[in-house]
Scaffold this active site. Structure first.
Site, short mmCIF file in Angstrom:
data_model
loop_
_atom_site.label_atom_id
_atom_site.label_comp_id
_atom_site.label_asym_id
_atom_site.label_seq_id
_atom_site.Cartn_x
_atom_site.Cartn_y
_atom_site.Cartn_z
N HIS A 45 -1.69 11.12 6.30
CA HIS A 45 -1.35 11.45 7.68
C HIS A 45 0.10 11.93 7.75
O HIS A 45 0.96 11.43 7.01
CB HIS A 45 -1.55 10.24 8.60
N SER A 54 -2.87 16.31 19.79
CA SER A 54 -2.98 16.37 21.25
C SER A 54 -4.36 16.78 21.75
O SER A 54 -4.47 17.50 22.75
CB SER A 54 -1.89 17.29 21.83
N GLU A 77 2.45 11.30 9.65
CA GLU A 77 3.46 10.25 9.85
C GLU A 77 3.76 9.54 8.53
O GLU A 77 4.89 9.10 8.30
CB GLU A 77 2.99 9.28 10.94
N GLU A 112 -3.89 18.85 10.82
CA GLU A 112 -3.07 18.31 11.90
C GLU A 112 -1.70 18.95 11.84
O GLU A 112 -0.82 18.48 11.11
CB GLU A 112 -2.95 16.79 11.76
N LYS A 125 -3.19 4.40 15.06
CA LYS A 125 -1.80 4.24 14.64
C LYS A 125 -1.35 2.79 14.89
O LYS A 125 -2.15 1.87 14.68
CB LYS A 125 -0.91 5.27 15.33
N GLY A 163 1.12 14.25 19.15
CA GLY A 163 1.81 13.40 20.12
C GLY A 163 2.80 14.15 21.00
O GLY A 163 3.61 13.55 21.68
N ASN A 188 -7.61 7.74 15.51
CA ASN A 188 -6.54 7.12 14.73
C ASN A 188 -5.65 6.35 15.69
O ASN A 188 -4.89 6.95 16.44
CB ASN A 188 -5.75 8.21 13.99
P1 13P Z 1 -2.32 12.76 19.12
O1 13P Z 1 -3.78 13.02 19.46
O2 13P Z 1 -1.76 11.58 19.84
O3 13P Z 1 -1.51 14.00 19.20
O4 13P Z 1 -2.32 12.32 17.55
C1 13P Z 1 -2.99 13.09 16.63
C2 13P Z 1 -3.03 12.39 15.34
O5 13P Z 1 -2.00 12.26 14.67
C3 13P Z 1 -4.29 11.84 14.86
O6 13P Z 1 -4.21 11.42 13.54
#
Ligand code: 13P
Length: 247
Positions: A92, A207, A94, A162, A11, A168, A9
């Site tokens: 997601h 992560s 976010e 997640e 983003k 992140g 992903n």
């Molecule tokens: P990170 O791997 O950067 O923590 O992000 C995970 C994520 O949100 C994948 O959709």
């Protein structure tokens, strides 16, 4: 059928040049790995770069559930299909936490994706506050029940656990914590959809890096990963793919 998938992903990251380079470099790094499927979710405006190649599976990071109309800046399932996408991320964290998307909206998005033959990657997971209050399983249960309300063909959906506190932050869920959540999700899907959970692919995200891939993939209910930061470079993403080959 449970599939081994390592998805990236991206983003709101990368640009035209770096994506062109990724598309150039990545396939040869994973050419010998047949048992793991990679899927990339680039920002919408770069989807066309993926349409011009046929080695990397790709999809959109979001959709709106209407087919078309006066919904400025939104993208429909049909539009993603038009750009050759087979997959779409729905829910997601976010989207849930920064943009306020709720379970009933996500339910409509899931239905729209399925109606348009897109495979949704449906993300669920608890916040740190919810985990500290020991409410993680209630949260997952509600996200599943409300998100999947009325959905018939859940075997077409890929799930991603997640935990928000691990995204992140560099803080990965331990393999045991992740496995506990994945097992719970599978059992919940079994309950809601007469044992369908056994054949569902459930990815872990938060992560994930080459350093923790091996211990996570060993877990019985973890079928692969949804990777953020470490999917942006062909080297780390291919390394995670390689390490995901075997249990
Ligand atoms: P990170 O791997 O950067 O923590 O992000 C995970 C994520 O949100 C994948 O959709």
């Amino acid at each position: 059928m449970r599939e081994r998938i390592v998805a990236g992903n991206w983003k709101m990251n990368l640009n035209k040049l770096s994506i062109k380079n990724f598309i150039n470099d990545f396939p040869s790094l994973v050419a010998d790995i047949k048992e793991v499927k990679n899927i990339i979710f680039p920002p919408y405006v770069y989807l066309y770069l993926f349409q011009e190649q046929d080695e990397i599976h790709y999809g959109g990071q979001n959709i709106y559930y209407e087919e078309n109309g006066a919904f400025t800046s939104e993208i429909s399932s049909g539009m993603l299909r038009d750009m050759g996408c087979k997959y779409v991320i729905v829910g997601h964290s976010e989207r849930r936490h920064i943009f306020g998307e709720k379970n009933d909206l996500l339910n409509k998005k899931l239905q729209s994706a399925l109606d348009n033959n897109l495979i949704p990657v449906f993300c669920i997971g608890e916040t740190l506050k919810e985990r500290k209050a020991n409410r993680q399983f209630n949260v997952l249960e509600t996200q599943l029940k409300e998100g999947l309300n009325g959905i018939k063909n859940i075997e077409k959906i890929i799930f991603a656990y997640e935990p928000v506190w691990a995204i992140g932050t560099g803080e990965t869920a331990t393999p045991e914590i992740a496995e506990g959540a994945h097992k719970f999700i599978r059992e919940e899907l079994n309950k809601l959809f007469s044992n369908a959970g056994e054949n569902i692919t459930i990815l872990y995200g938060g992560s994930v890096k080459p350093q923790n891939t091996g211990s996570l993939i060993k877990m019985k209910n973890i079928d692969g990963f949804l990777v953020g930061g470490a999917s942006l470079q062909p080297e780390s993403f291919s390394e995670i793919t390689r390490l995901s080959r075997e249990d």
